[in-house]
Design a protein around this motif. Sequence first.
Motif, mmCIF file in Angstrom:
data_model
loop_
_atom_site.group_PDB
_atom_site.id
_atom_site.type_symbol
_atom_site.label_atom_id
_atom_site.label_comp_id
_atom_site.label_asym_id
_atom_site.label_seq_id
_atom_site.Cartn_x
_atom_site.Cartn_y
_atom_site.Cartn_z
ATOM 1 N N LYS A 52 0.691 -1.244 0.252
ATOM 2 C CA LYS A 52 0.051 0.111 -0.444
ATOM 3 C C LYS A 52 0.908 1.927 -0.084
ATOM 4 O O LYS A 52 2.011 1.208 1.108
ATOM 5 C CB LYS A 52 -1.065 0.131 0.615
ATOM 6 C CG LYS A 52 -2.052 1.352 1.389
ATOM 7 C CD LYS A 52 -2.395 1.504 2.522
ATOM 8 C CE LYS A 52 -3.551 2.249 2.147
ATOM 9 N NZ LYS A 52 -4.650 2.414 3.542
ATOM 10 N N ASP A 53 0.584 2.106 -0.899
ATOM 11 C CA ASP A 53 1.548 3.492 -1.029
ATOM 12 C C ASP A 53 3.081 2.558 -1.503
ATOM 13 O O ASP A 53 2.994 1.965 -2.319
ATOM 14 C CB ASP A 53 1.366 4.065 -0.291
ATOM 15 C CG ASP A 53 0.276 4.887 0.315
ATOM 16 O OD1 ASP A 53 -0.712 4.785 -0.462
ATOM 17 O OD2 ASP A 53 0.084 4.847 1.654
ATOM 18 N N ASN A 54 3.709 2.790 -0.674
ATOM 19 C CA ASN A 54 5.135 2.730 -0.594
ATOM 20 C C ASN A 54 5.404 1.802 -0.223
ATOM 21 O O ASN A 54 6.968 1.926 0.141
ATOM 22 C CB ASN A 54 6.257 4.166 -0.420
ATOM 23 C CG ASN A 54 6.423 4.814 0.093
ATOM 24 O OD1 ASN A 54 5.271 4.588 1.399
ATOM 25 N ND2 ASN A 54 7.442 5.202 0.711
ATOM 26 N N VAL A 55 4.731 0.865 0.781
ATOM 27 C CA VAL A 55 5.763 0.429 1.501
ATOM 28 C C VAL A 55 4.927 -1.161 1.661
ATOM 29 O O VAL A 55 3.737 -1.547 0.803
ATOM 30 C CB VAL A 55 5.222 0.182 3.045
ATOM 31 C CG1 VAL A 55 5.159 -0.239 4.292
ATOM 32 C CG2 VAL A 55 5.064 2.147 3.498
ATOM 33 N N ALA A 56 6.068 -2.239 2.063
ATOM 34 C CA ALA A 56 4.702 -3.481 1.848
ATOM 35 C C ALA A 56 4.826 -4.502 3.373
ATOM 36 O O ALA A 56 6.190 -4.182 3.965
ATOM 37 C CB ALA A 56 5.807 -4.486 0.745
ATOM 38 N N LEU A 57 3.937 -4.923 3.675
ATOM 39 C CA LEU A 57 3.333 -5.213 4.537
ATOM 40 C C LEU A 57 3.584 -6.977 4.476
ATOM 41 O O LEU A 57 3.023 -7.430 3.292
ATOM 42 C CB LEU A 57 1.739 -4.384 5.119
ATOM 43 C CG LEU A 57 2.079 -3.267 5.217
ATOM 44 C CD1 LEU A 57 0.300 -2.845 5.617
ATOM 45 C CD2 LEU A 57 3.128 -2.936 6.569
ATOM 46 N N MET A 58 4.304 -7.463 5.461
ATOM 47 C CA MET A 58 3.904 -9.116 5.563
ATOM 48 C C MET A 58 2.902 -9.630 6.570
ATOM 49 O O MET A 58 3.644 -8.796 7.659
ATOM 50 C CB MET A 58 5.145 -9.885 5.096
ATOM 51 C CG MET A 58 5.496 -11.347 5.362
ATOM 52 S SD MET A 58 7.281 -11.610 5.031
ATOM 53 C CE MET A 58 7.161 -11.544 3.189
ATOM 54 N N TYR A 59 2.690 -10.483 6.311
ATOM 55 C CA TYR A 59 1.455 -11.364 7.228
ATOM 56 C C TYR A 59 1.694 -12.340 7.379
ATOM 57 O O TYR A 59 1.941 -12.602 6.518
ATOM 58 C CB TYR A 59 0.348 -11.403 7.029
ATOM 59 C CG TYR A 59 -0.157 -9.378 7.543
ATOM 60 C CD1 TYR A 59 -0.829 -8.883 8.766
ATOM 61 C CD2 TYR A 59 -0.463 -8.554 6.723
ATOM 62 C CE1 TYR A 59 -1.586 -7.600 8.884
ATOM 63 C CE2 TYR A 59 -0.702 -7.124 6.678
ATOM 64 C CZ TYR A 59 -1.121 -6.449 8.202
ATOM 65 O OH TYR A 59 -1.965 -4.967 8.026
ATOM 66 N N HIS A 60 1.537 -12.662 8.839
ATOM 67 C CA HIS A 60 1.490 -14.704 8.582
ATOM 68 C C HIS A 60 -0.289 -14.641 8.255
ATOM 69 O O HIS A 60 -0.959 -13.774 8.302
ATOM 70 C CB HIS A 60 1.027 -15.047 10.250
ATOM 71 C CG HIS A 60 2.501 -14.540 10.454
ATOM 72 N ND1 HIS A 60 3.600 -15.708 10.658
ATOM 73 C CD2 HIS A 60 3.173 -13.701 11.416
ATOM 74 C CE1 HIS A 60 5.030 -14.988 11.013
ATOM 75 N NE2 HIS A 60 4.546 -14.029 12.164
ATOM 76 N N ALA A 61 -0.005 -15.948 6.748
ATOM 77 C CA ALA A 61 -1.846 -16.575 6.776
ATOM 78 C C ALA A 61 -2.313 -17.187 7.894
ATOM 79 O O ALA A 61 -1.532 -18.143 7.936
ATOM 80 C CB ALA A 61 -0.665 -17.466 5.098
ATOM 81 N N PRO A 62 -3.528 -16.732 7.736
ATOM 82 C CA PRO A 62 -3.956 -18.205 8.290
ATOM 83 C C PRO A 62 -3.633 -19.296 8.217
ATOM 84 O O PRO A 62 -4.316 -19.526 7.319
ATOM 85 C CB PRO A 62 -5.526 -17.067 8.667
ATOM 86 C CG PRO A 62 -5.499 -16.383 7.329
ATOM 87 C CD PRO A 62 -4.435 -16.389 6.911
ATOM 88 N N ASP A 82 7.575 5.905 -4.160
ATOM 89 C CA ASP A 82 6.580 6.222 -4.457
ATOM 90 C C ASP A 82 5.677 5.433 -4.227
ATOM 91 O O ASP A 82 6.046 3.954 -4.366
ATOM 92 C CB ASP A 82 7.073 7.076 -6.613
ATOM 93 C CG ASP A 82 5.664 7.776 -6.333
ATOM 94 O OD1 ASP A 82 4.596 7.974 -5.798
ATOM 95 O OD2 ASP A 82 5.613 8.434 -7.715
ATOM 96 N N GLU A 83 4.189 5.415 -5.027
ATOM 97 C CA GLU A 83 3.722 3.968 -5.141
ATOM 98 C C GLU A 83 3.690 2.716 -5.614
ATOM 99 O O GLU A 83 4.888 2.646 -6.880
ATOM 100 C CB GLU A 83 2.017 4.549 -5.668
ATOM 101 C CG GLU A 83 1.489 5.536 -4.599
ATOM 102 C CD GLU A 83 -0.078 5.836 -4.627
ATOM 103 O OE1 GLU A 83 -0.393 5.352 -6.222
ATOM 104 O OE2 GLU A 83 -0.162 7.166 -4.392
ATOM 105 N N THR A 84 3.375 2.222 -5.058
ATOM 106 C CA THR A 84 4.057 0.522 -5.664
ATOM 107 C C THR A 84 2.677 -0.277 -6.375
ATOM 108 O O THR A 84 1.873 0.741 -6.242
ATOM 109 C CB THR A 84 4.253 -0.624 -5.070
ATOM 110 O OG1 THR A 84 3.094 -0.857 -3.797
ATOM 111 C CG2 THR A 84 5.440 -0.362 -3.855
ATOM 112 N N THR A 85 3.558 -0.670 -8.405
ATOM 113 C CA THR A 85 2.242 -0.540 -8.614
ATOM 114 C C THR A 85 2.063 -2.297 -9.338
ATOM 115 O O THR A 85 1.456 -2.892 -9.419
ATOM 116 C CB THR A 85 2.777 -0.183 -10.112
ATOM 117 O OG1 THR A 85 4.253 -0.950 -10.230
ATOM 118 C CG2 THR A 85 2.830 1.097 -10.662
ATOM 119 N N CYS A 86 3.382 -3.126 -8.696
ATOM 120 C CA CYS A 86 2.914 -4.388 -9.105
ATOM 121 C C CYS A 86 3.637 -5.463 -8.286
ATOM 122 O O CYS A 86 4.942 -4.655 -7.528
ATOM 123 C CB CYS A 86 3.746 -5.130 -10.758
ATOM 124 S SG CYS A 86 5.555 -4.485 -10.981
#
Length: 857
Positions: A52-62, A82-86
Amino acid sequence: MNDEVFLKVEVAVLLECMCDRGAGALCLLKCSMCNYAFFFPPPYDRKFVITKDNVALMYHAPGKKREFNAFVLDKTYYGPYDETTCIDWTDDSKCFAVGSKDMSTWVFGAERWANLIYYSLGGHKDIIVACFFEENSLDLYTISQDAALCVWQCDTELDGLKPMPPKDAAREKNAEENDEEFLEELKGEEIHGKANPNEQETRHKVKYSRVAKYFFNKEGDFNNLTSAAYHKKTHLLVTGFASGIFHLHELPDFNLIHSLSISDQRIASISINCTGDWIAFGCSGLGQLLVWEWQSESYVLKQQGHFNSMVSLAYSPDGQYIVTGGEDGKVKVWNTSSSFCFVTFTEHTSGVTAVTFTSSGYVILSASLDGTVRAFDLHRYRNFRTFTSPRPSQFSCLAVDSSGEIVSAGSQDSFEIFIWSMQSGRLLDVLAGHEGPVSSLSFNPVKCVLASASWDKTVKLWDMLDSWRTKETLILNSDVLVVAFRPDGKELAVAALNGQITFWDHENAVQTGSIEGRHDLQMGRKELDKITAKQAAKGKSFTTLCYSADGQSILAGGLSKFVCIYNVKEQILMKKFEISCNFSLDAMEEYLDRRKMTEFGSMALIDEGAGGEDGVAIPLPGVKRGDMSYRHFKPEIRVTCLRFCPTGRSWAATTTEGLLIYSLDSGLIFDPFELDIDVTPSNIHKTLHQKEYTMAIIMALKLNEKKLIQEVIEAVPSNEVDVVCSSLPDLYVEKVLEFLASAFEISCHLEFYLTWAHKLLMLHGTKLKTRSVKLLPMIQFLQKSIQRHFEDVSKLCEWNIYNIKYALAISQQRGMKRLAEEASVDEEDLDSDSDYLMTLLTEDTANINNEPELIFF
């Protein structure tokens, strides 16, 4: 099945899930809903990443087990400016790559590897559109908007990634600790990437080198690349451009396979199936979906929706088709079984305001703002009749009588109603009397009476058989927006601008009831509103009404995200359907988000691109579409039309989200019929074992379990069907026919169920005819199911008959006396032709033998 699943939430939020333990869930994050549960083969499922925006967030999959806090933030990655696209993962999920609008691509490690934590790649001069890892490798392809492809080679294989030693990991963790330990635990670990790390940080680390750079555009051709997809197993790269052209290349050599133009609009999205044979293209500008088989260069599927909002819809009399009209001037016919549009009429030059079917089901009528009413033939797919008025008028509503001979349309500028003859196309009469725009028309299904609603606060009833005179005038307290007759023609429902729905006995001009529905609309607050949603709801009302097939309920919708269904007799709200949870539409929230509020008011009232000091212009009341010239445009959620299926099993709505169909699913509901203590599954099986088929069917219908009814009916021998049908009580004949109608859709026992339907209708047809009005939805449901099978099987039979006739004609021709010049034909060629014809005849005969035997249709 692919190992990755991509979700796009609004514009700048991307989600990619991997499944390792075999479980996954497709969720809509805005409304915290699980839309679909799916299963993947092993072996990867540990994490999923959202950018989201320019940050990548990694979560544990349930996992499969229920957890109190299933989505736990593991790591936060910083790097792009800047914003992420892919986003793309490696095959073993050890690393992932993120592309950005700042023309850079970042490779991050899912774990803290000793030789790879982050890596920044440049080399492009425009926004990154897509990035793809090579199969089982860290080699990377990056594609930018200026149609440039960079091939990056990594000096390390996936197996060469080294885990960080425990001592170094502990030392690094202690170095990152600070006083806000509790906050750090909630935020997870943070990784900050540097675009230009020093030499010490890059020592003994993974290194990338650019080995090639290719350009898609020819010299002098400036065509933006808008989307891309890559199939790793076949090394197939598909790229789409703003001009509607797509290219197929083989990587890494960049060999062009072929190039083709499929549209004149930009290709917004591309996807490849798991085998790499089919390619799907999405064009958002036209609402177009194409599935292309690239090896044979042929279309598998081609669908296109309405360019603008849908305004009206109508069901065919048998419920098989739905016709829709849109603001783009197109009339589309959809198949309710396949959900595909199979014909589009484009003769109108302006927005379509109303559509309807005639009673035969093969003629469609549409009214438009271009001043014409057009009739379309579903046999030849042509516009065979065009109705016009003596002077130009914009038609806002349309109605056709039950015989299909009289066509009427109301004008919103001349306040008149025009009557035409379907047979001759001549204008029969012009009905004048309203003092305001005509908003709605409706014919009585039983009698030749036309009801017209107008903004002059009246509803007029016109007698078609008595020189088009006004039979009654119903006076209301507010502008009338819509009228609708009950299916039996004995009641009239009227919706007015004050939010009330009133019911009338039109024969005696007496009001029989009313519903105050303004509070049920539950309006949301638009971004540009300066008053609260509660205050704005005082000016809202229902704009579309529709009776259910049995006439006991009524559907109502309007300028709201809710569709209300009321019980007519009790005049109470039975259920509210929420048609959308899409917060990118306007008027979805009751309260404005505080994060969008400033000391000067809502941020939506401040247009950054406006040169004046006044900011955003407030739209006038009643405006249906916003100003598309603004940089930020949000369509308003609304329900424009509602229609109930004649079979009584479903209803449809045209909304800002598109065409929505809600169907009745009673499979999970235990709804017994005249149940007593002796009716149990064990007793039903015992009765069936004693060959008391009629009693077993009655007991199964009382229990009303679909699988049990199917088991009992299919256990009846075919030679006993006539006897069982004749001994069934009249009360249960309707239940059996209703079950047969639903069983036709899923069962393969076509002849058996056709025999049941034939015997029941022949033996009980006279008694059923006396209750035809009540049983009409069920009969239409049965007709729809049989008609669908008839169309499918008839095509197959015609094709087989053609093949057999062709084979017989060839065989007869070969037995005739040959001419002298044909005697020199090589015998080997004759033998090969003979073998081919025999093979063809054998296959066709086998197809015929495998098909079920049909007694009648």
